[in-house]
Design a protein around this motif. Structure first.
Motif, PDB file in Angstrom:
ATOM      1  N   GLU A  53       0.819  -1.207   0.000  1.00 28.80           N
ATOM      2  CA  GLU A  53       0.000   0.000   0.000  1.00 28.80           C
ATOM      3  C   GLU A  53       0.860   1.267   0.000  1.00 28.80           C
ATOM      4  OE1 GLU A  53      -3.408   2.045   2.841  1.00 28.80           O
ATOM      5  OE2 GLU A  53      -3.206  -0.120   2.803  1.00 28.80           O
ATOM      6  N   PHE A  89       2.599   1.650  -3.372  1.00 32.47           N
ATOM      7  CA  PHE A  89       1.609   2.091  -4.358  1.00 32.47           C
ATOM      8  C   PHE A  89       1.398   3.593  -4.254  1.00 32.47           C
ATOM      9  CE2 PHE A  89      -1.165  -1.649  -5.931  1.00 32.47           C
ATOM     10  CZ  PHE A  89      -0.033  -2.432  -6.116  1.00 32.47           C
ATOM     11  N   GLU A 122      -5.038   0.536  -6.344  1.00 35.88           N
ATOM     12  CA  GLU A 122      -5.660  -0.713  -6.757  1.00 35.88           C
ATOM     13  C   GLU A 122      -7.177  -0.553  -6.774  1.00 35.88           C
ATOM     14  OE1 GLU A 122      -4.358  -5.102  -5.830  1.00 35.88           O
ATOM     15  OE2 GLU A 122      -5.570  -4.367  -4.178  1.00 35.88           O
ATOM     16  N   GLN A 123      -7.790  -0.994  -7.862  1.00 35.71           N
ATOM     17  CA  GLN A 123      -9.246  -0.894  -7.996  1.00 35.71           C
ATOM     18  C   GLN A 123      -9.769  -2.230  -8.511  1.00 35.71           C
ATOM     19  OE1 GLN A 123     -10.516   3.505  -9.076  1.00 35.71           O
ATOM     20  NE2 GLN A 123      -9.015   2.809 -10.564  1.00 35.71           N
ATOM     21  N   ASN A 124     -10.170  -3.074  -7.605  1.00 31.92           N
ATOM     22  CA  ASN A 124     -10.659  -4.398  -7.972  1.00 31.92           C
ATOM     23  C   ASN A 124     -12.181  -4.395  -8.039  1.00 31.92           C
ATOM     24  OD1 ASN A 124      -8.032  -5.490  -7.919  1.00 31.92           O
ATOM     25  ND2 ASN A 124      -8.150  -5.765  -5.705  1.00 31.92           N
ATOM     26  N   ASP A 156     -10.928 -10.564  -3.124  1.00 35.76           N
ATOM     27  CA  ASP A 156      -9.587  -9.997  -3.234  1.00 35.76           C
ATOM     28  C   ASP A 156      -8.894  -9.912  -1.872  1.00 35.76           C
ATOM     29  OD1 ASP A 156     -11.096  -7.961  -2.164  1.00 35.76           O
ATOM     30  OD2 ASP A 156     -10.258  -6.384  -3.441  1.00 35.76           O
ATOM     31  N   THR A 180      -4.941  -9.146  -1.199  1.00 34.90           N
ATOM     32  CA  THR A 180      -4.346  -8.456  -2.327  1.00 34.90           C
ATOM     33  C   THR A 180      -3.190  -7.578  -1.874  1.00 34.90           C
ATOM     34  OG1 THR A 180      -4.814  -7.007  -4.199  1.00 34.90           O
ATOM     35  CG2 THR A 180      -5.966  -6.517  -2.151  1.00 34.90           C
ATOM     36  N   GLY A 215      -2.301  -4.637  -2.866  1.00 35.08           N
ATOM     37  CA  GLY A 215      -2.474  -3.192  -2.989  1.00 35.08           C
ATOM     38  C   GLY A 215      -2.935  -2.477  -1.732  1.00 35.08           C
ATOM     39  N   MET A 248       4.185  -8.799  -7.306  1.00 34.21           N
ATOM     40  CA  MET A 248       2.790  -9.020  -7.693  1.00 34.21           C
ATOM     41  C   MET A 248       2.636 -10.311  -8.481  1.00 34.21           C
ATOM     42  SD  MET A 248       1.646  -5.137  -8.699  1.00 34.21           S
ATOM     43  CE  MET A 248      -0.032  -5.594  -9.091  1.00 34.21           C
TER      44      MET A 248
END
Length: 328
Positions: free
Chosen positions: A171, A174, A181-183, A191, A194, A196, A312
């Motif tokens: 995080e 990022f 991150e946009q899941n 998720d 994840t 992110g 990742m």
């Protein structure tokens, strides 16, 4: 034995050629090389899985030694090991099997696969021993636990009974690079874990339940294999490692000894007369383990974004029977 060694060196040389091609000519040449089946044909002919006789003179009573070296993963080495264990069931000359273990563990699936093969061999009244080397921890112990007898050195690291699910939170990284991150998911746990963002409490509890489930199966394998109660195993199973002498004291290992001691014990207990002790190993698989290391050391220093990309793409967020203090 001299002929066998020559063939192994030829196989190693061929693997080195593939490695050099990958470095200096790009993947396309390697692809052409593989598509021509040159590498596979040479691997089968020169290396195959020939018997390397260590000692003994009685071909009707044989003891197969199988090396379990390095990380246990769903890979060619694991396939090779499973295949050789299956062959034991159809070979009337094999009187016993010894797993020569030097592994920090690894994949839950791959470890269970080998343990199940061991149990099938035992159902045919063929004894399976484990001889531990430097380390036989977590998954390395998981595959040893069902064996009829376990030998270790005083200085062997073993135990590490438990499960780990390794994960990263990127995080902060990022945010530093302006990445968000946009899941889009079909459920709130889709998720979980994840990279992110940090996990919330509910996600941690959910993943903890998966780890606990795998841990329960590990405890049962040890309890059944070592003739211990599950409560006794759990007292030892907080993830810590033991040296060989400690493992003998707490019941995880039977005796201090090496491969020769195991062979002598099998010969006496099962009334074998100078059995042929032979080793099955796949040189190219062992050699190939080092190729990624060589290649990585020829690369230029990595940027933050390159490191981010590799993290990742790495295989994380899955339960592992892996000694937590191990770094490949």
């Amino acid at each position: 034995m001299e002929t066998s060694n020559k063939k192994r060196w030829l196989a190693g040389g061929l693997a080195l050629i593939v490695f050099l091609l990958s470095l200096f000519t790009g993947e396309s040449k390697v692809k052409d090389f593989n598509e021509a089946n040159v590498y596979e044909e040479a691997r089968q002919r020169f290396m195959g899985a020939e018997d390397e006789v260590l000692y003994g003179s009685n071909p009707n009573q044989r003891i197969m030694v199988l090396d379990v070296d390095g990380m246990i993963a769903k890979d060619d080495a694991n396939d090779f090991l499973a295949e050789k264990l299956d062959e034991v069931l159809d070979d009337a000359t094999i009187s016993a099997v010894i797993l020569h273990v030097n592994s920090p563990g690894g994949s839950v699936y791959a470890s269970e696969r080998i343990a199940k093969k061991v149990e099938k061999i035992q159902e045919k009244n063929i004894p399976v021993y484990s001889v531990m080397q430097e380390v036989a921890a977590s998954g390395g112990y998981y595959i040893s636990a069902p064996c009829d007898k376990i030998y270790a050195s005083n200085e062997t690291f073993t135990g590490s009974i438990g499960v780990i699910m390794q994960s990263y939170s990127l995080e902060g990284l990022f945010e530093e690079h302006g990445i968000k991150e946009q899941n889009v998911t079909t459920g709130k746990m889709k998720d979980a874990g994840t990279f992110g963002r940090d996990m919330n409490k509910e996600e941690k509890e959910y993943l903890q339940a998966l780890v606990d489930s795998a841990f329960g199966r590990f405890v049962k394998v040890v309890a059944d294999g070592r003739d211990m109660s599950e409560s006794e195993v759990r007292k030892l199973a907080d993830g810590r490692i033991y040296d060989g002498s400690q493992a003998v004291e707490n019941g995880l290992v039977d005796e201090i000894g090496d491969l020769d001691d195991a062979v002598a014990d099998i010969s006496e207990k099962y009334e074998l007369t100078d059995p042929v002790v032979f080793e099955k190993n796949e040189f190219a698989s062992a050699f190939a383990k080092y190729l990624p290391y060589f290649k990585s050391n020829t690369d230029n220093p990595k940027s933050d974004l390159q490191i981010l990309k590799e993290l990742m793409e790495s295989e994380k967020n899955k339960p592992m029977y892996l000694y937590g203090g191990y770094y490949e």
